[in-house]
Design a protein around this motif. Sequence first.
Motif, PDB file in Angstrom:
ATOM      1  N   CYS A  32       0.934  -1.391  -0.019  1.00  0.00           N
ATOM      2  CA  CYS A  32       0.110   0.016  -0.043  1.00  0.00           C
ATOM      3  C   CYS A  32       0.844   1.177  -0.155  1.00  0.00           C
ATOM      4  N   TYR A  33       2.034   1.190   0.580  1.00  0.00           N
ATOM      5  CA  TYR A  33       2.790   2.461   0.959  1.00  0.00           C
ATOM      6  C   TYR A  33       3.514   2.637  -0.461  1.00  0.00           C
ATOM      7  N   LEU A  34       4.073   1.432  -1.020  1.00  0.00           N
ATOM      8  CA  LEU A  34       4.678   1.515  -2.224  1.00  0.00           C
ATOM      9  C   LEU A  34       3.955   2.165  -3.423  1.00  0.00           C
ATOM     10  N   ARG A  35       2.546   1.771  -3.334  1.00  0.00           N
ATOM     11  CA  ARG A  35       1.709   2.362  -4.293  1.00  0.00           C
ATOM     12  C   ARG A  35       1.199   3.961  -3.982  1.00  0.00           C
ATOM     13  N   ASN A  36       1.712   4.241  -2.581  1.00  0.00           N
ATOM     14  CA  ASN A  36       1.361   5.481  -2.373  1.00  0.00           C
ATOM     15  C   ASN A  36      -0.258   5.763  -2.200  1.00  0.00           C
ATOM     16  N   THR A  41      -6.921   5.656   3.105  1.00  0.00           N
ATOM     17  CA  THR A  41      -7.371   4.427   2.493  1.00  0.00           C
ATOM     18  C   THR A  41      -6.688   3.141   3.577  1.00  0.00           C
ATOM     19  N   ILE A  42      -5.442   3.720   3.971  1.00  0.00           N
ATOM     20  CA  ILE A  42      -4.756   2.641   4.763  1.00  0.00           C
ATOM     21  C   ILE A  42      -5.456   2.401   5.999  1.00  0.00           C
ATOM     22  N   SER A  43      -5.832   3.510   6.574  1.00  0.00           N
ATOM     23  CA  SER A  43      -6.446   3.545   7.870  1.00  0.00           C
ATOM     24  C   SER A  43      -7.991   2.888   7.726  1.00  0.00           C
ATOM     25  N   TYR A  44      -8.610   2.896   6.450  1.00  0.00           N
ATOM     26  CA  TYR A  44      -9.916   2.199   6.220  1.00  0.00           C
ATOM     27  C   TYR A  44      -9.481   0.482   6.254  1.00  0.00           C
ATOM     28  N   TYR A  45      -8.394   0.346   5.508  1.00  0.00           N
ATOM     29  CA  TYR A  45      -8.242  -1.181   5.458  1.00  0.00           C
ATOM     30  C   TYR A  45      -7.829  -1.697   7.027  1.00  0.00           C
ATOM     31  N   LYS A  46      -7.045  -1.072   7.669  1.00  0.00           N
ATOM     32  CA  LYS A  46      -6.652  -1.499   8.995  1.00  0.00           C
ATOM     33  C   LYS A  46      -7.904  -1.670   9.818  1.00  0.00           C
ATOM     34  N   ASN A  47      -8.752  -0.583   9.798  1.00  0.00           N
ATOM     35  CA  ASN A  47     -10.018  -0.787  10.835  1.00  0.00           C
ATOM     36  C   ASN A  47     -10.942  -2.055  10.307  1.00  0.00           C
ATOM     37  N   GLU A  48     -11.053  -2.195   9.128  1.00  0.00           N
ATOM     38  CA  GLU A  48     -11.884  -3.133   8.382  1.00  0.00           C
ATOM     39  C   GLU A  48     -11.185  -4.469   8.746  1.00  0.00           C
ATOM     40  N   PHE A  49     -10.088  -4.714   8.694  1.00  0.00           N
ATOM     41  CA  PHE A  49      -9.426  -5.985   8.810  1.00  0.00           C
ATOM     42  C   PHE A  49      -9.723  -6.416  10.457  1.00  0.00           C
ATOM     43  N   HIS A  50      -9.471  -5.251  11.418  1.00  0.00           N
ATOM     44  CA  HIS A  50      -9.604  -5.395  12.855  1.00  0.00           C
ATOM     45  C   HIS A  50     -10.849  -5.930  13.054  1.00  0.00           C
ATOM     46  N   LYS A 182      -5.029  18.095  -3.580  1.00  0.00           N
ATOM     47  CA  LYS A 182      -5.101  16.895  -2.916  1.00  0.00           C
ATOM     48  C   LYS A 182      -6.438  16.133  -3.136  1.00  0.00           C
ATOM     49  N   THR A 183      -6.573  15.346  -4.016  1.00  0.00           N
ATOM     50  CA  THR A 183      -7.398  14.906  -4.683  1.00  0.00           C
ATOM     51  C   THR A 183      -7.548  13.236  -4.149  1.00  0.00           C
ATOM     52  N   LYS A 184      -8.767  12.637  -4.220  1.00  0.00           N
ATOM     53  CA  LYS A 184      -8.808  11.280  -3.687  1.00  0.00           C
ATOM     54  C   LYS A 184      -8.024  10.482  -4.534  1.00  0.00           C
ATOM     55  N   ASN A 185      -7.867  10.416  -5.703  1.00  0.00           N
ATOM     56  CA  ASN A 185      -7.079   9.646  -6.773  1.00  0.00           C
ATOM     57  C   ASN A 185      -6.004  10.163  -7.126  1.00  0.00           C
ATOM     58  N   LEU A 186      -5.409  11.169  -6.165  1.00  0.00           N
ATOM     59  CA  LEU A 186      -4.120  11.552  -6.483  1.00  0.00           C
ATOM     60  C   LEU A 186      -3.783  12.350  -7.847  1.00  0.00           C
TER      61      LEU A 186
END
Length: 309
Positions: A32-36, A41-50, A182-186
């Motif tokens: 995820c970090y490598l794809r920037n 989005t990363i927080s969303y993944y972490k919350n959903e996995f937990h 600062k857009t959603k899709n960069l």
Amino acid sequence: MKRRKELSKEELRIIKKNISDEEAFEEFFKDCYLRNLRPATISYYKNEFHAAKKIMNKQLVECEQKNIENLILQSKQIMKVTTINTRLRALRAFFNFLDKRKLIDINPMKNVKLLRDRQKTIETLDNKEIEKLIKIIRKEKTFVSFRDEVIILVFLDTGVRLSELVGISVGDVRENKIVIRKTKNLFERTVYLSGTTQEQLSRYIKIRGELEVTNKLFISQDNRELNPHSIQTRLTKYGKLAKISKRVSPHTFRHTMAKRMIVSGVDVFSLMHLLGHTDITVTKRYVNLWGQDLEQKHKLHGALKGLKI
């Protein structure tokens, strides 16, 4: 008893080095970090996995399709379909990654589809509601109320997202346009302002003045960067004061802008760019939703109107 040449599935499972959730998460989030990907989005993944792991009470990497199906059945008792689908999308991204990297033998999400959900009517504001809202705000005659008026005008004129609005710097404003960085899709994009919004924004920038602490366009009364939550709170407050039964929010303004543009005849590709959509499916949904307005417009301005044939 003579042994078989090939090991059984159970024997293979014993000798196979299984990856743990922690190791799987490390690999997934490194990607995820490598794809920037955005921090949100990363927080969303972490919350959903937990949350999913807590409900299933087992290691995610050990999940089978039946576990995902049980998760759905349990979730349906306490969650909306949209919330469940949000979780399933996160799990799909996770397991697809593990499957692609051959870190799991079977992808438990392979045959699991998102739940069907009824397409709800998207609320928009009409002319009278917008006018009532602006009238209520102008009664306060404060820096904050004038700032909020300009914020609403920018929302209605450009359809920007709340996260995009708070990310605008003073230098991003170029006469009748704003560069959204600062857009959603960069992907940066340019949005455009009507004469009214341009004039009010110019007045706001003069009142705002130059600040050393921040270059953000919209600021708090204490000259600090604006908190997105505070904007939503104030919009809700204005909606109640104006006695508007609909939800008054940045997304409502975004939908209102989309509808007004469609009814005015803007093509779907131009609207897609203005709204910052990467998938035309969402934009086309707007067109389908407000088809009746387009039908009426066609009756008034159809290409054959006025022809004696």
